[in-house]
Design an enzyme around this catalytic site. Sequence first.
Site, mmCIF file in Angstrom:
data_model
loop_
_atom_site.group_PDB
_atom_site.id
_atom_site.type_symbol
_atom_site.label_atom_id
_atom_site.label_comp_id
_atom_site.label_asym_id
_atom_site.label_seq_id
_atom_site.Cartn_x
_atom_site.Cartn_y
_atom_site.Cartn_z
ATOM 1 N N ASN A 118 -25.793 95.135 -70.754
ATOM 2 C CA ASN A 118 -26.068 95.775 -69.466
ATOM 3 C C ASN A 118 -27.483 95.442 -69.007
ATOM 4 O O ASN A 118 -28.447 95.636 -69.746
ATOM 5 C CB ASN A 118 -25.915 97.295 -69.585
ATOM 6 C CG ASN A 118 -24.470 97.709 -69.765
ATOM 7 O OD1 ASN A 118 -23.579 97.119 -69.165
ATOM 8 N ND2 ASN A 118 -24.235 98.714 -70.590
ATOM 9 N N ILE A 119 -27.621 94.963 -67.798
ATOM 10 C CA ILE A 119 -28.938 94.703 -67.215
ATOM 11 C C ILE A 119 -29.461 96.029 -66.675
ATOM 12 O O ILE A 119 -28.766 96.702 -65.912
ATOM 13 C CB ILE A 119 -28.835 93.661 -66.089
ATOM 14 C CG1 ILE A 119 -28.298 92.343 -66.646
ATOM 15 C CG2 ILE A 119 -30.203 93.435 -65.439
ATOM 16 C CD1 ILE A 119 -27.983 91.310 -65.593
ATOM 17 N N CYS A 143 -40.454 85.529 -66.788
ATOM 18 C CA CYS A 143 -39.881 85.962 -68.066
ATOM 19 C C CYS A 143 -40.225 84.854 -69.067
ATOM 20 O O CYS A 143 -41.372 84.411 -69.104
ATOM 21 C CB CYS A 143 -38.379 86.219 -67.939
ATOM 22 S SG CYS A 143 -37.442 84.874 -67.174
#
Length: 204
Positions: A118-119, A143
């Site tokens: 899940n983000i 990132c």
Amino acid sequence: MQLEISPRQRSQQQKEEEGEHQQRAGEEAVGAVFSIEPWVDAAAVLVPPLNFAEVNDGIFRSGFPAADNFAFLLSLKLRSIVYLCPEPYPEENTRFLEQNGIKLHQFGIDGSKELLVNIPEEKIREALKVILDVRNQPVLIHCKRGKHRTGCVVGCLRKLQKWCLTSVFDEYQHFAAAKARSTDQRFMELFDTSSLMHLTASQC
């Protein structure tokens, strides 16, 4: 009884003292050269980080900046960096930010390759608030590789800008290439922008 120093002896003594002074000055100068941080070198070649691109006026994206990218980052006159990984920021990068007055905002998002992961929507939402605050711009979003986590944040920003999903996905796939994930695209498709609509058009 005080011995007088002849003019010749005095001249020789002055030369020796001047030589010692010049030697000390040279040693100090050499020490100063080696103490200068690499990004201070005015002749440094500007090397952008992996996957670098301009998203919007005052908003940039990239992969993780290395030391040889620091001079390039200085040219952007950054106020902030939005870091999307959970790992602590490296000491060298932290020192660079501190010495150049750049504020770090960290929103740790797991980089798991599992398809069902899940983000965290709330972290994406909070990151967007920082990014769209003009007081934090110019801002760099990054990132590790500048593909998935950064791609999701930028994709959600594009939805705020009223981009159609086809264009959002095209941009995401441009950076993710063969590593594109259907879960990322599904997340962007379902992301609810309603709580961020109060942000002015000029911020987007």
